[in-house]
Design a protein around this motif. Structure first.
Motif, PDB file in Angstrom:
ATOM      1  N   VAL A  54      34.475  40.431  41.560  1.00  0.00           N
ATOM      2  CA  VAL A  54      33.275  39.668  42.501  1.00  0.00           C
ATOM      3  C   VAL A  54      32.673  40.401  43.213  1.00  0.00           C
ATOM      4  CG1 VAL A  54      34.429  39.578  45.081  1.00  0.00           C
ATOM      5  CG2 VAL A  54      33.494  37.999  44.923  1.00  0.00           C
ATOM      6  N   ASP A  55      30.915  40.049  42.583  1.00  0.00           N
ATOM      7  CA  ASP A  55      30.081  40.816  43.346  1.00  0.00           C
ATOM      8  C   ASP A  55      30.002  40.543  45.041  1.00  0.00           C
ATOM      9  OD1 ASP A  55      27.765  41.700  43.785  1.00  0.00           O
ATOM     10  OD2 ASP A  55      26.338  40.709  43.144  1.00  0.00           O
ATOM     11  N   ILE A  56      29.529  41.635  45.581  1.00  0.00           N
ATOM     12  CA  ILE A  56      29.918  42.193  46.950  1.00  0.00           C
ATOM     13  C   ILE A  56      28.635  41.169  47.759  1.00  0.00           C
ATOM     14  CG2 ILE A  56      28.424  43.960  46.752  1.00  0.00           C
ATOM     15  CD1 ILE A  56      30.660  44.768  49.326  1.00  0.00           C
ATOM     16  N   THR A  71      41.903  35.422  51.881  1.00  0.00           N
ATOM     17  CA  THR A  71      42.930  36.136  52.183  1.00  0.00           C
ATOM     18  C   THR A  71      43.766  35.618  53.722  1.00  0.00           C
ATOM     19  OG1 THR A  71      42.226  38.649  51.578  1.00  0.00           O
ATOM     20  CG2 THR A  71      44.112  38.298  52.886  1.00  0.00           C
ATOM     21  N   ALA A  72      42.968  35.078  54.474  1.00  0.00           N
ATOM     22  CA  ALA A  72      43.352  34.553  55.456  1.00  0.00           C
ATOM     23  C   ALA A  72      43.933  32.940  55.555  1.00  0.00           C
ATOM     24  CB  ALA A  72      41.887  34.180  56.607  1.00  0.00           C
ATOM     25  N   GLU A  73      43.389  32.073  54.573  1.00  0.00           N
ATOM     26  CA  GLU A  73      43.591  30.602  54.133  1.00  0.00           C
ATOM     27  C   GLU A  73      44.087  30.499  53.336  1.00  0.00           C
ATOM     28  OE1 GLU A  73      39.361  29.222  55.409  1.00  0.00           O
ATOM     29  OE2 GLU A  73      39.029  30.214  57.273  1.00  0.00           O
ATOM     30  N   GLY A  74      43.722  30.619  51.826  1.00  0.00           N
ATOM     31  CA  GLY A  74      44.282  30.366  50.423  1.00  0.00           C
ATOM     32  C   GLY A  74      45.336  30.457  50.480  1.00  0.00           C
ATOM     33  N   GLU A  75      46.456  29.438  50.310  1.00  0.00           N
ATOM     34  CA  GLU A  75      47.873  29.178  49.752  1.00  0.00           C
ATOM     35  C   GLU A  75      47.610  30.228  48.704  1.00  0.00           C
ATOM     36  OE1 GLU A  75      48.474  25.408  48.657  1.00  0.00           O
ATOM     37  OE2 GLU A  75      47.847  24.741  50.557  1.00  0.00           O
ATOM     38  N   HIS A  76      46.797  30.013  47.794  1.00  0.00           N
ATOM     39  CA  HIS A  76      46.773  31.514  45.720  1.00  0.00           C
ATOM     40  C   HIS A  76      45.927  32.783  46.482  1.00  0.00           C
ATOM     41  CE1 HIS A  76      47.342  33.080  42.247  1.00  0.00           C
ATOM     42  NE2 HIS A  76      45.747  32.420  42.049  1.00  0.00           N
ATOM     43  N   GLN A  77      47.531  33.813  46.435  1.00  0.00           N
ATOM     44  CA  GLN A  77      46.458  35.080  47.251  1.00  0.00           C
ATOM     45  C   GLN A  77      46.514  35.977  45.597  1.00  0.00           C
ATOM     46  OE1 GLN A  77      45.888  36.406  49.754  1.00  0.00           O
ATOM     47  NE2 GLN A  77      45.493  33.910  50.136  1.00  0.00           N
ATOM     48  N   PRO A  78      45.551  35.789  45.201  1.00  0.00           N
ATOM     49  CA  PRO A  78      44.731  37.293  43.792  1.00  0.00           C
ATOM     50  C   PRO A  78      44.376  37.768  45.016  1.00  0.00           C
ATOM     51  CG  PRO A  78      42.339  35.828  43.971  1.00  0.00           C
ATOM     52  CD  PRO A  78      44.074  35.161  45.070  1.00  0.00           C
ATOM     53  N   ILE A  79      44.735  38.781  43.345  1.00  0.00           N
ATOM     54  CA  ILE A  79      44.331  40.115  43.329  1.00  0.00           C
ATOM     55  C   ILE A  79      42.845  39.954  43.132  1.00  0.00           C
ATOM     56  CG2 ILE A  79      44.356  42.844  42.517  1.00  0.00           C
ATOM     57  CD1 ILE A  79      47.075  42.381  41.345  1.00  0.00           C
ATOM     58  N   PHE A  80      42.493  41.283  43.657  1.00  0.00           N
ATOM     59  CA  PHE A  80      40.421  41.220  43.915  1.00  0.00           C
ATOM     60  C   PHE A  80      40.068  42.618  43.060  1.00  0.00           C
ATOM     61  CE2 PHE A  80      41.309  38.108  46.813  1.00  0.00           C
ATOM     62  CZ  PHE A  80      39.614  36.891  46.607  1.00  0.00           C
ATOM     63  N   VAL A  81      38.857  42.810  42.718  1.00  0.00           N
ATOM     64  CA  VAL A  81      37.932  43.489  42.432  1.00  0.00           C
ATOM     65  C   VAL A  81      36.779  43.753  42.737  1.00  0.00           C
ATOM     66  CG1 VAL A  81      37.180  45.421  40.751  1.00  0.00           C
ATOM     67  CG2 VAL A  81      39.473  44.855  40.673  1.00  0.00           C
ATOM     68  N   ILE A  82      35.954  44.187  43.539  1.00  0.00           N
ATOM     69  CA  ILE A  82      34.618  44.127  43.569  1.00  0.00           C
ATOM     70  C   ILE A  82      33.852  45.233  43.050  1.00  0.00           C
ATOM     71  CG2 ILE A  82      32.987  45.605  45.415  1.00  0.00           C
ATOM     72  CD1 ILE A  82      35.041  43.910  47.699  1.00  0.00           C
ATOM     73  N   LEU A  83      32.609  44.465  42.610  1.00  0.00           N
ATOM     74  CA  LEU A  83      31.833  44.679  42.075  1.00  0.00           C
ATOM     75  C   LEU A  83      29.962  44.929  42.806  1.00  0.00           C
ATOM     76  CD1 LEU A  83      31.303  43.060  38.571  1.00  0.00           C
ATOM     77  CD2 LEU A  83      32.387  44.762  39.388  1.00  0.00           C
ATOM     78  N   SER A  84      29.129  46.238  42.683  1.00  0.00           N
ATOM     79  CA  SER A  84      28.781  46.431  43.914  1.00  0.00           C
ATOM     80  C   SER A  84      27.386  47.335  43.248  1.00  0.00           C
ATOM     81  CB  SER A  84      29.240  47.433  45.244  1.00  0.00           C
ATOM     82  OG  SER A  84      27.677  47.065  46.255  1.00  0.00           O
ATOM     83  N   GLY A  85      26.207  46.647  43.790  1.00  0.00           N
ATOM     84  CA  GLY A  85      24.992  47.574  42.986  1.00  0.00           C
ATOM     85  C   GLY A  85      25.029  49.269  43.627  1.00  0.00           C
ATOM     86  N   TYR A  86      25.893  48.681  45.593  1.00  0.00           N
ATOM     87  CA  TYR A  86      25.574  49.798  46.116  1.00  0.00           C
ATOM     88  C   TYR A  86      26.197  50.439  46.774  1.00  0.00           C
ATOM     89  CZ  TYR A  86      22.253  45.984  46.891  1.00  0.00           C
ATOM     90  OH  TYR A  86      21.230  45.218  46.110  1.00  0.00           O
TER      91      TYR A  86
END
Length: 522
Positions: A54-56, A71-86
């Motif tokens: 996901v883009d930031i 993270t707080a509300e979802g039933e399904h919990q995937p792993i996240f990788v963040i993309l950022s230009g900053y």
């Protein structure tokens, strides 16, 4: 396969990520795309991806808020990788509070992303391993985890407990390759292969660790049924019996590539690596479908093209359309493949080079290689043909068909044009002619033409051309008063000094000395 959702407001970034790497080879598949966090929120619950990249910074709902809500509300919990230009530390700090797996800066580096995905795939495999039950041993996941890296001790303990296997015991990874002359996975051999192997190793309740690979290959781990030790006649005989059993029961040609035996199940990745290296010796002589790492890996592979003499001989015989000649040349080339341990890449380069040279001849004759029935078959040989005999059969059929086609396009069956070539040289030797240009004029390969000319007239093209020019120069020196540089130009030399050198080489005197000698004799 692990499912991946890509979230970025720039479509070109999303498509660029999709095309950047081979996702399937890393155990991932793209299950969807979203252009903002809100759309991604819905897709995460609908598609249940294992990984979200996901883009930031995005409109509607940015990347950090998306991660917080999932993270707080979802039933399904995937792993996240963040993309950022900053490269902002505060962003990264906030992202890691949500247990984000990685923070990658744009533009995305292929190696960095690949390393991240490999690490995440290993984490996912281990999670699945730790959640499996005795009733459902996830053999494919176990194999992928074992043969990619050394799992940690917690995972290894769970594997050993679930499969009732000892951790410290001799294990060997073996590649079974089906050489059925069919494209990859046209027939799925996994279940019948598993059945034969389980019977052979007398496995009743204990599962066999086996998985599918690419190129009609399957990998399995030999259970620790024999004591560890060096390769001896008994072990080789055991694998020979296994190979025969597999070929008899599965009714096709098979090769076994056998890795080094390791002392512990967690080290099987090293056995797999050595089995993969054995694949490079598939064209070596004397192994007859049984390739063992301890016998092979100290032997040097040959990574270069076949000798120029062999290549030229083959192309000459193709142009001459002599079956015995090109058959002998093919035999010599394939013998070199075996005896010098050609690596698969070197074999492929030799085949490609011969194809290109043959196709160039066909195109010079205004023909097309697409008229050859065996062209596509040889062009794509690596998809179907996996041993030297199979390749040789296809290669020879292509060469035989090409030789006949070249003869047909040329309008004769061999050497009839060589007389026309000689007459052309005799009539144009005073001009700036050269072998390559004459070959093009007569739609012939220069190498073939040179060899054919020497065979028929006992001299190389350049030798014959020089003799004609020197004979004409001698006539002009005797019969005219032209200067030496004028004679040189008239008989086809661009440089008078070079003419004088070549003249002296043949006549053992300079042009001026020759003229003076002729005058003195009058």
């Amino acid at each position: 396969m692990h499912k991946v959702l890509i979230v970025d407001d720039e479509i070109f970034v999303r498509k660029g990520l999709i095309n950047l790497i081979d996702w399937s080879s890393l155990q991932f598949e793209i299950c969807g795309e979203a252009e903002n966090g809100l759309a991604a929120l819905n897709l995460i619950q609908l598609l249940t991806p294992d990984l979200v990249i996901v883009d930031i910074r995005m409109p509607v709902l940015d990347g950090l808020e998306l991660i917080r809500r999932v993270t707080a509300e979802g039933e399904h919990q995937p792993i996240f990788v963040i993309l950022s230009g900053y490269p902002d530390f505060s962003y990264a700090q906030q992202a890691f509070r949500y247990n984000v797996s990685d923070y990658i800066l744009k533009p995305v580096d292929e190696k960095e992303l690949t390393a991240t995905l490999k690490r995440i795939a290993n984490i996912m495999n281990q999670r699945q391993l730790l959640s499996m039950t005795r009733e459902k041993p996830l053999v494919e996941i176990i194999m992928e985890s074992l043969v990619q890296a050394e799992p940690d001790d917690q995972v290894m303990t769970q594997i050993a407990h679930t499969l009732e296997l000892p951790l410290s015991a001799p294990y060997t990874y073996v590649i079974v390759e089906f050489q059925d002359e069919l494209a990859h996975r046209e027939i799925d051999y996994l279940l019948p292969l598993q059945t034969v192997l389980q019977r052979y190793f007398h496995l009743e309740r204990q599962p066999l660790l086996i998985h599918a690979r690419d190129y009609n290959q399957y990998g399995f781990i030999v259970p620790p049924s024999r004591p560890n030790g060096q390769i001896d006649d008994t072990e080789r005989m055991d694998y020979r019996k296994l190979l025969q059993r597999l070929e008899n029961n599965l009714s096709t040609k098979i090769a076994l590539f056998i890795g080094h035996t390791v002392e512990h199940l967690k080290q099987i990745v090293h056995s797999r690596t050595s089995a993969d290296e054995c694949l490079n010796y598939r064209f070596a002589a004397g192994f007859n479908g049984l390739f063992m790492a301890k016998e092979l890996l100290d032997m040097s592979l040959y990574y270069f093209d076949v000798d120029e003499e062999l290549h030229s001989k083959l192309i000459y015989e193709v142009e001459a359309n002599r079956d015995e000649g090109y058959s002998n040349a093919i035999d010599a080339i394939f013998k070199a493949f075996q005896e010098r341990y050609f690596a698969p890449g070197a074999v492929a380069n030799t085949v490609r080079r011969s194809m290109i040279a043959t196709i160039n001849i066909i195109r010079q004759l205004e023909g097309t290689e697409k008229n050859l029935a065996w062209f596509e078959e040889l062009l794509n040989w690596q998809r179907k043909y996996r041993n030297l005999n199979q390749l040789k059969h296809v290669f020879k059929n292509f060469i035989e068909e090409a030789a006949a086609y070249i003869a047909e396009k040329r309008g004769d069956k061999g050497e009839g044009n060589i007389e026309k070539v000689k007459k052309y040289i005799d009539g144009h030797f005073r001009e700036n002619i050269y072998l390559k240009g004459i070959a093009a004029e007569f739609h012939m390969n220069p190498i073939y033409l040179g060899q054919l000319f020497r065979k028929n007239y006992g001299a190389y093209f350049n030798e014959y051309l020089l003799s004609l020019r020197v004979e004409e120069a001698k006539r002009l020196l005797r019969q005219t008063k032209k200067r030496v540089y004028e004679i040189a130009e008239q008989v086809g030399f661009q440089n008078a000094d070079y003419f004088a050198t070549q003249f002296e080489k043949l006549e053992k005197m300079t042009p001026t000395d020759y003229r003076n000698k002729m005058i003195d004799q009058k």
